[in-house]
Design an enzyme around this catalytic site. Structure first.
Site, PDB file in Angstrom:
ATOM      1  N   ASP A 124      40.518  37.552  37.638  1.00  0.00           N
ATOM      2  CA  ASP A 124      41.430  38.412  36.768  1.00  0.00           C
ATOM      3  C   ASP A 124      41.766  39.715  37.575  1.00  0.00           C
ATOM      4  OD1 ASP A 124      42.188  40.491  35.047  1.00  0.00           O
ATOM      5  OD2 ASP A 124      41.639  39.079  33.393  1.00  0.00           O
ATOM      6  N   HIS A 125      42.825  40.023  37.846  1.00  0.00           N
ATOM      7  CA  HIS A 125      42.995  41.047  38.729  1.00  0.00           C
ATOM      8  C   HIS A 125      42.551  42.626  38.339  1.00  0.00           C
ATOM      9  CE1 HIS A 125      46.880  42.117  37.107  1.00  0.00           C
ATOM     10  NE2 HIS A 125      46.864  43.241  37.670  1.00  0.00           N
TER      11      HIS A 125
ATOM     12  N   HIS B  65      43.635  40.182  30.643  1.00  0.00           N
ATOM     13  CA  HIS B  65      43.367  41.622  30.958  1.00  0.00           C
ATOM     14  C   HIS B  65      42.544  42.507  29.653  1.00  0.00           C
ATOM     15  CE1 HIS B  65      45.254  40.279  34.540  1.00  0.00           C
ATOM     16  NE2 HIS B  65      46.510  40.506  33.856  1.00  0.00           N
TER      17      HIS B  65
HETATM   18  C1  BG6 Z   1      49.864  40.341  35.214  1.00  0.00           C
HETATM   19  C2  BG6 Z   1      51.023  40.291  34.201  1.00  0.00           C
HETATM   20  O1  BG6 Z   1      48.732  39.810  35.150  1.00  0.00           O
HETATM   21  O2  BG6 Z   1      49.352  42.018  35.037  1.00  0.00           O
HETATM   22  C3  BG6 Z   1      51.955  41.220  34.378  1.00  0.00           C
HETATM   23  O3  BG6 Z   1      51.386  38.779  34.379  1.00  0.00           O
HETATM   24  C4  BG6 Z   1      51.749  42.558  34.111  1.00  0.00           C
HETATM   25  O4  BG6 Z   1      53.251  40.870  33.372  1.00  0.00           O
HETATM   26  C5  BG6 Z   1      50.443  42.744  35.195  1.00  0.00           C
HETATM   27  O5  BG6 Z   1      52.803  43.538  34.537  1.00  0.00           O
HETATM   28  C6  BG6 Z   1      50.031  44.177  34.805  1.00  0.00           C
HETATM   29  O6  BG6 Z   1      49.078  44.753  36.111  1.00  0.00           O
HETATM   30  P1  BG6 Z   1      48.652  45.998  36.430  1.00  0.00           P
HETATM   31  O7  BG6 Z   1      47.526  45.819  37.612  1.00  0.00           O
HETATM   32  O8  BG6 Z   1      49.941  46.616  36.908  1.00  0.00           O
HETATM   33  O9  BG6 Z   1      48.310  46.867  35.298  1.00  0.00           O
END
Ligand code: BG6
Length: 514
Positions: A199-200, A262
């Protein structure tokens, strides 16, 4: 995962910890090597790791994809990717050394020949100790196929001290049943300890800092409960519209795209009990327990406590944006939500009676990811000129992005002969204290996969407990209950009125995002 030494004042550090060491020998196989993820994030992250001397000397990258490409052409594409997507200045020497380790394999993911060829390549790949990381930078519908083929080719067998790990990214299924099915499929082929689900959000320094803030300070934890906290707001808003992802997004929506993954990461880190040790399993168990304690939503709760909305045309900054339904790849009558807000309750001793409000959406007025913790007001009005209801409530805001940091709002006496009180704010900004090298957010995650530290990765039960919470929402929406109707908001706004009403009903208001 390494945690930086504590800073005393801007620039000063105490007890510096030893810097992280190079990962051990391994090969890094990327399925989907011609895709966006590889060039935008994986290769720039590998570059940053190489520049920080964290990659092993015995290291090889094998890109697998369908297109016809020579090793040289692949290397040159990856050099181009670095020119475009590297997060900082690029050293020619590091690029040369890194890309010299790259090679390419053309193959279809469902063809056993691909895996036979991969096996040979791995055998020939220098002294990588037989250790291998298989990174699935592919659409999710091929996760199962690739894992199956890897297993059938014997490539997932860990023997003679070598390790084999599979890395995959969300979406892990599209609902509870499909997530379970994917897990069943993967766990038939390998051990849970071989699976690294990314989960990034967990690669973000400020997300990792939530645990440090809570558990490395004596100050916050005694207050971190229902006796002192009145409610919590978790916000992840974006100014981005769906861009070129209309087709995918229209079948996904904001709930599936952001919430069980997230937003629940942020919720779990905020709500979890202290783990017995700072190690993968205790940390992941406590996070899973926090999500499992979320009160299950009945269909009536979904009506009362969940808002869904879609953006219409509007203006963000000074740019006009079209309505979601006008975006390429989106159905002109789409009922997909691009915004979702909800109230959740956590049924455990720490959080009983403390609502957690969550919201996320696209094409809003500002990009903001934060956790706002509102403390209970002082119990009575000691100062006659400022009745207790006029005191600013104490508020701790953890800013995840942008402008990473934390602030604490409290009351202070305003200057003058009389006791008058005003709200003031203590503010900590990461950038004032730490010089963080620009990064993609994938460096720690890739490095941790290489050293076998799964703390920042999702276990099957973490994924399933997230889906279990959102499944009743998906069900209620699918059944088309009237009260769960889609509402609207203008692009570039604060979000739909219905989300404001959700909090107003409880006598509260969202923090402004703009
Ligand atoms: C991704 C979603 O997992 O996370 C995207 O699929 C979203 O829709 C993105 O824009 C948001 O990530 P960050 O790191 O820009 O907050």
């Amino acid at each position: 995962m390494d945690v930086a030494a504590p800073a005393l004042s801007p620039g000063a550090t105490a007890n510096p910890q030893s810097p992280p060491h190079r990962a051990g020998p391994c090969a890094f196989v990327i399925f989907g090597a011609s895709g966006d993820l590889t060039k935008r994030l994986l290769v720039p992250a590998l570059y940053n790791l190489a520049a920080a001397r964290l990659l092993p000397d015995e290291f090889a990258v094998i890109g697998v994809a369908r297109g016809e490409l020579t090793d040289d052409a692949f290397r040159s594409r990856m050099r181009e990717a670095l020119r475009e997507f590297a997060t900082g200045s690029v050293s020619t020497e590091v690029v040369r050394d890194l890309t010299a380790r790259f090679s390419y394999l053309r193959g279809d993911f469902d063809n056993p020949d691909t895996y036979r060829a991969l096996s040979e390549k791995l055998g020939a790949a220098m002294r990588t100790g037989g250790n291998c990381l298989f990174y699935l930078a592919t659409p999710p519908n091929v996760f199962g196929v690739v894992a199956q083929q890897l297993a059938e080719a014997g490539l997932l067998r860990e023997e003679e001290g070598r390790w084999r790990r599979l890395v995959l990214e969300k979406p892990f299924g599209t609902d509870l049943e499909s997530a379970r099915e994917l897990d069943r499929r993967l766990l038939d082929l390998m051990g849970e300890n071989q699976i690294y689900r990314i989960d990034h959000y967990l690669g973000k320094e400020t997300v990792q800092n939530i645990m440090v803030l809570r558990f490395a300070n004596g100050l916050f934890e005694p207050l971190w409960n229902r006796d002192h906290i009145e409610h919590v707001q978790i916000t992840v808003t974006e100014t981005l519209s769906v861009e070129n992802r209309g087709k995918f997004y229209d079948q996904t929506g904001a709930l599936r795209d952001m919430v069980p993954n997230h937003l629940f990461q942020l919720l779990a880190l905020t709500a979890m009990e202290p783990p017995a040790h700072f190690e993968a399993d205790p940390v992941r168990s406590e996070k899973a327990k926090a999500v499992q304690a979320i009160r299950p939503l009945t269909p009536d709760d979904v009506c009362a406590n969940v808002v869904r909305a879609q953006y219409r045309a509007g203006t963000i900054g000074n740019q006009r944006i079209r309505a979601y339904r006008e975006e390429p790849g989106v159905d002109r009558n789409s009922m997909t939500e691009t915004y979702v807000a909800m109230r959740l309750d956590i049924d455990n001793w720490r959080w009983a009676g403390v609502p957690f409000y969550l919201r996320t959406g696209k094409a809003l007025g500002a990009r903001r990811t934060e956790i706002a913790i509102r403390f209970k007001a002082a119990p009575f009005a000691l100062f006659r000129r400022t009745p207790v209801e006029r005191l600013a409530q104490n508020l701790l805001v953890l800013r995840i992005q942008p402008d990473e940091g934390a602030s604490l709002q409290f009351n202070a006496k305003t200057p003058g002969p009389e006791i008058c009180i005003g709200g003031v704010r203590m503010d900590f900004k990461y950038a004032d204290y730490f010089e963080a090298a620009p990064n993609t957010g994938y460096e720690t995650l890739i490095y941790d996969c290489m050293i076998g530290d799964a703390t920042l990765f999702q276990r099957a039960d973490n994924i399933e407990s997230g889906w279990r919470v959102v499944q009743p929402i998906l069900d209620a929406w699918r059944e088309g209950r009237d009260c769960a109707d889609l509402t609207w908001y203008a692009g570039g706004s604060e979000g739909p009125q219905a989300a404001e009403d959700l909090l107003a009903r409880d006598g509260r208001a969202w923090r402004k995002i703009g």
